[in-house]
Design a protein around this motif. Structure first.
Motif, PDB file in Angstrom:
ATOM      1  N   MET A 162      -3.757  18.401 -20.267  1.00 10.52           N
ATOM      2  CA  MET A 162      -3.708  19.817 -20.620  1.00 10.52           C
ATOM      3  C   MET A 162      -2.396  20.142 -21.352  1.00 10.52           C
ATOM      4  O   MET A 162      -2.405  20.865 -22.352  1.00 10.52           O
ATOM      5  CB  MET A 162      -3.846  20.682 -19.365  1.00 10.52           C
ATOM      6  N   VAL A 163      -1.293  19.593 -20.883  1.00 13.33           N
ATOM      7  CA  VAL A 163      -0.004  19.819 -21.548  1.00 13.33           C
ATOM      8  C   VAL A 163      -0.023  19.236 -22.964  1.00 13.33           C
ATOM      9  O   VAL A 163       0.403  19.884 -23.925  1.00 13.33           O
ATOM     10  CB  VAL A 163       1.148  19.224 -20.720  1.00 13.33           C
ATOM     11  N   VAL A 164      -0.553  18.029 -23.100  1.00 13.54           N
ATOM     12  CA  VAL A 164      -0.635  17.404 -24.423  1.00 13.54           C
ATOM     13  C   VAL A 164      -1.535  18.225 -25.343  1.00 13.54           C
ATOM     14  O   VAL A 164      -1.200  18.477 -26.501  1.00 13.54           O
ATOM     15  CB  VAL A 164      -1.132  15.946 -24.325  1.00 13.54           C
ATOM     16  N   ALA A 165      -2.678  18.676 -24.828  1.00 17.41           N
ATOM     17  CA  ALA A 165      -3.614  19.464 -25.640  1.00 17.41           C
ATOM     18  C   ALA A 165      -2.997  20.786 -26.079  1.00 17.41           C
ATOM     19  O   ALA A 165      -3.280  21.275 -27.179  1.00 17.41           O
ATOM     20  CB  ALA A 165      -4.910  19.716 -24.870  1.00 17.41           C
ATOM     21  N   GLN A 166      -2.134  21.363 -25.246  1.00 18.23           N
ATOM     22  CA  GLN A 166      -1.482  22.612 -25.618  1.00 18.23           C
ATOM     23  C   GLN A 166      -0.496  22.406 -26.759  1.00 18.23           C
ATOM     24  O   GLN A 166      -0.253  23.322 -27.535  1.00 18.23           O
ATOM     25  CB  GLN A 166      -0.752  23.225 -24.422  1.00 18.23           C
ATOM     26  N   THR A 167       0.072  21.226 -26.854  1.00 16.74           N
ATOM     27  CA  THR A 167       1.054  20.968 -27.905  1.00 16.74           C
ATOM     28  C   THR A 167       0.426  20.396 -29.174  1.00 16.74           C
ATOM     29  O   THR A 167       1.111  20.220 -30.171  1.00 16.74           O
ATOM     30  CB  THR A 167       2.149  20.002 -27.408  1.00 16.74           C
ATOM     31  N   THR A 168      -0.865  20.088 -29.105  1.00 19.00           N
ATOM     32  CA  THR A 168      -1.568  19.522 -30.250  1.00 19.00           C
ATOM     33  C   THR A 168      -2.137  20.647 -31.103  1.00 19.00           C
ATOM     34  O   THR A 168      -2.733  21.574 -30.569  1.00 19.00           O
ATOM     35  CB  THR A 168      -2.734  18.624 -29.754  1.00 19.00           C
ATOM     36  N   PRO A 169      -1.969  20.571 -32.413  1.00 16.54           N
ATOM     37  CA  PRO A 169      -2.560  21.617 -33.256  1.00 16.54           C
ATOM     38  C   PRO A 169      -4.084  21.609 -33.151  1.00 16.54           C
ATOM     39  O   PRO A 169      -4.693  20.560 -32.980  1.00 16.54           O
ATOM     40  CB  PRO A 169      -2.145  21.224 -34.679  1.00 16.54           C
ATOM     41  N   GLY A 170      -4.665  22.776 -33.218  1.00 16.00           N
ATOM     42  CA  GLY A 170      -6.115  22.868 -33.200  1.00 16.00           C
ATOM     43  C   GLY A 170      -6.621  23.722 -32.059  1.00 16.00           C
ATOM     44  O   GLY A 170      -5.858  24.390 -31.366  1.00 16.00           O
ATOM     45  N   ILE A 171      -7.902  23.681 -31.867  1.00 16.55           N
ATOM     46  CA  ILE A 171      -8.569  24.488 -30.857  1.00 16.55           C
ATOM     47  C   ILE A 171      -8.380  23.820 -29.499  1.00 16.55           C
ATOM     48  O   ILE A 171      -8.743  22.655 -29.307  1.00 16.55           O
ATOM     49  CB  ILE A 171     -10.062  24.642 -31.203  1.00 16.55           C
ATOM     50  N   PHE A 172      -7.816  24.564 -28.558  1.00 15.64           N
ATOM     51  CA  PHE A 172      -7.420  24.007 -27.259  1.00 15.64           C
ATOM     52  C   PHE A 172      -8.562  23.306 -26.542  1.00 15.64           C
ATOM     53  O   PHE A 172      -8.402  22.180 -26.064  1.00 15.64           O
ATOM     54  CB  PHE A 172      -6.827  25.122 -26.388  1.00 15.64           C
ATOM     55  N   SER A 173      -9.722  23.947 -26.449  1.00 13.61           N
ATOM     56  CA  SER A 173     -10.824  23.343 -25.691  1.00 13.61           C
ATOM     57  C   SER A 173     -11.294  22.043 -26.337  1.00 13.61           C
ATOM     58  O   SER A 173     -11.612  21.077 -25.640  1.00 13.61           O
ATOM     59  CB  SER A 173     -11.990  24.326 -25.560  1.00 13.61           C
ATOM     60  N   ILE A 174     -11.316  22.015 -27.658  1.00 11.24           N
ATOM     61  CA  ILE A 174     -11.713  20.781 -28.356  1.00 11.24           C
ATOM     62  C   ILE A 174     -10.648  19.707 -28.165  1.00 11.24           C
ATOM     63  O   ILE A 174     -10.970  18.531 -27.949  1.00 11.24           O
ATOM     64  CB  ILE A 174     -11.995  21.064 -29.845  1.00 11.24           C
ATOM     65  N   ASP A 175      -9.377  20.109 -28.209  1.00  3.50           N
ATOM     66  CA  ASP A 175      -8.298  19.149 -27.960  1.00  3.50           C
ATOM     67  C   ASP A 175      -8.407  18.565 -26.554  1.00  3.50           C
ATOM     68  O   ASP A 175      -8.264  17.358 -26.363  1.00  3.50           O
ATOM     69  CB  ASP A 175      -6.931  19.813 -28.128  1.00  3.50           C
ATOM     70  N   MET A 176      -8.671  19.435 -25.571  1.00  8.38           N
ATOM     71  CA  MET A 176      -8.822  18.961 -24.186  1.00  8.38           C
ATOM     72  C   MET A 176      -9.962  17.956 -24.080  1.00  8.38           C
ATOM     73  O   MET A 176      -9.794  16.863 -23.544  1.00  8.38           O
ATOM     74  CB  MET A 176      -9.113  20.136 -23.242  1.00  8.38           C
ATOM     75  N   ALA A 177     -11.134  18.343 -24.581  1.00 14.43           N
ATOM     76  CA  ALA A 177     -12.309  17.472 -24.462  1.00 14.43           C
ATOM     77  C   ALA A 177     -12.106  16.155 -25.211  1.00 14.43           C
ATOM     78  O   ALA A 177     -12.497  15.090 -24.715  1.00 14.43           O
ATOM     79  CB  ALA A 177     -13.548  18.193 -24.984  1.00 14.43           C
ATOM     80  N   SER A 178     -11.489  16.223 -26.384  1.00 12.69           N
ATOM     81  CA  SER A 178     -11.296  14.975 -27.137  1.00 12.69           C
ATOM     82  C   SER A 178     -10.250  14.080 -26.474  1.00 12.69           C
ATOM     83  O   SER A 178     -10.413  12.860 -26.445  1.00 12.69           O
ATOM     84  CB  SER A 178     -10.937  15.266 -28.596  1.00 12.69           C
ATOM     85  N   HIS A 179      -9.191  14.669 -25.904  1.00 16.31           N
ATOM     86  CA  HIS A 179      -8.199  13.860 -25.195  1.00 16.31           C
ATOM     87  C   HIS A 179      -8.810  13.210 -23.948  1.00 16.31           C
ATOM     88  O   HIS A 179      -8.563  12.043 -23.662  1.00 16.31           O
ATOM     89  CB  HIS A 179      -6.996  14.717 -24.785  1.00 16.31           C
ATOM     90  N   ILE A 180      -9.599  13.993 -23.219  1.00 17.95           N
ATOM     91  CA  ILE A 180     -10.238  13.450 -22.012  1.00 17.95           C
ATOM     92  C   ILE A 180     -11.221  12.352 -22.392  1.00 17.95           C
ATOM     93  O   ILE A 180     -11.240  11.275 -21.779  1.00 17.95           O
ATOM     94  CB  ILE A 180     -10.921  14.572 -21.203  1.00 17.95           C
ATOM     95  N   GLY A 181     -12.031  12.616 -23.420  1.00 18.54           N
ATOM     96  CA  GLY A 181     -12.983  11.605 -23.888  1.00 18.54           C
ATOM     97  C   GLY A 181     -12.287  10.340 -24.358  1.00 18.54           C
ATOM     98  O   GLY A 181     -12.721   9.224 -24.052  1.00 18.54           O
ATOM     99  N   TYR A 182     -11.180  10.506 -25.089  1.00 20.23           N
ATOM    100  CA  TYR A 182     -10.429   9.347 -25.569  1.00 20.23           C
ATOM    101  C   TYR A 182      -9.884   8.548 -24.388  1.00 20.23           C
ATOM    102  O   TYR A 182      -9.936   7.319 -24.387  1.00 20.23           O
ATOM    103  CB  TYR A 182      -9.287   9.787 -26.484  1.00 20.23           C
ATOM    104  N   LYS A 183      -9.373   9.234 -23.380  1.00 20.50           N
ATOM    105  CA  LYS A 183      -8.843   8.540 -22.196  1.00 20.50           C
ATOM    106  C   LYS A 183      -9.939   7.748 -21.499  1.00 20.50           C
ATOM    107  O   LYS A 183      -9.709   6.655 -21.008  1.00 20.50           O
ATOM    108  CB  LYS A 183      -8.232   9.567 -21.229  1.00 20.50           C
ATOM    109  N   MET A 184     -11.157   8.323 -21.487  1.00 17.55           N
ATOM    110  CA  MET A 184     -12.265   7.671 -20.777  1.00 17.55           C
ATOM    111  C   MET A 184     -12.895   6.535 -21.571  1.00 17.55           C
ATOM    112  O   MET A 184     -13.161   5.475 -21.029  1.00 17.55           O
ATOM    113  CB  MET A 184     -13.338   8.714 -20.444  1.00 17.55           C
ATOM    114  N   LYS A 185     -13.167   6.778 -22.868  1.00 17.49           N
ATOM    115  CA  LYS A 185     -13.960   5.823 -23.649  1.00 17.49           C
ATOM    116  C   LYS A 185     -13.425   5.579 -25.054  1.00 17.49           C
ATOM    117  O   LYS A 185     -14.188   5.212 -25.947  1.00 17.49           O
ATOM    118  CB  LYS A 185     -15.416   6.315 -23.764  1.00 17.49           C
TER     119      LYS A 185
END
Length: 181
Positions: free
Chosen positions: A47-70
């Motif tokens: 969540m902290v990383v997604a907040q500092t990443t440019p773009g739409i927060f919810s998409i950043d969260m989901a993409s970071h979580i997805g990247y961590k998983m798969k």
């Protein structure tokens, strides 16, 4: 696994009003508590990383979580899963809202939804404070940061830079005091 992740992201994207921050409690429930794809601390870190990443927060969260998983495919699936319902909703609203925006029922609906959205956004703040070890000793940082942003219109980027720099030097000073003892 990717299909289940996509459908979970899709459900979150489809049934959350209020944007990315309002999605945090639902994301935490789905990703941490229900499916156990992440630990609480991992979720907060993302969540902290997604907040500092440019773009739409919810998409950043989901993409970071997805990247961590798969990996890359997980990131793509997460971003699409969260975004598709919003895109569909925006298209539908764009087609019909103009006809109903002055409808008293629609106005009353939004009057009821607004306070609920504020609560959805405030709830993760309290959870983050607990996870970030906010106590009465350091709560002043939160208060001063909020006042700087809200009352004095200081850009949040400067608040983050100043708080991070101050924290860094405070940590160095405290470490050097421990070494001297």
């Amino acid at each position: 696994m990717l299909l289940k992740f996509f459908l979970t992201c899709n459900k979150i994207g489809a049934f959350t009003l209020g944007g990315g921050y309002a999605m945090i409690p639902i994301m935490e429930e789905e990703f941490v508590n229900k499916n156990h794809w992440l630990g609480k601390q991992e979720f907060m870190d993302i969540m902290v990383v997604a907040q500092t990443t440019p773009g739409i927060f919810s998409i950043d969260m989901a993409s970071h979580i997805g990247y961590k998983m798969k990996g890359v495919w997980g990131g793509i699936v997460g971003a699409l899963g969260i975004a598709v319902p919003s895109i569909i909703a925006i298209l539908i609203i764009a087609m019909f809202f103009r006809n109903y925006k002055d409808n008293p029922w629609v106005e009353k609906f939004f009057e009821g939804v607004r306070p609920a959205v504020v609560a959805l956004i405030a709830s993760p703040c309290f959870k983050m404070a607990k996870t970030a070890n906010i106590s009465w000793k350091n709560a002043w940082i939160v208060v001063v940061s909020c006042l700087l942003i809200w009352l004095l219109k200081v850009n949040p980027v400067w608040v983050i830079i100043i708080a991070g720099t101050a924290g860094f030097f405070y940590g160095k000073i405290m470490r050097s005091k421990k070494v001297k003892k």
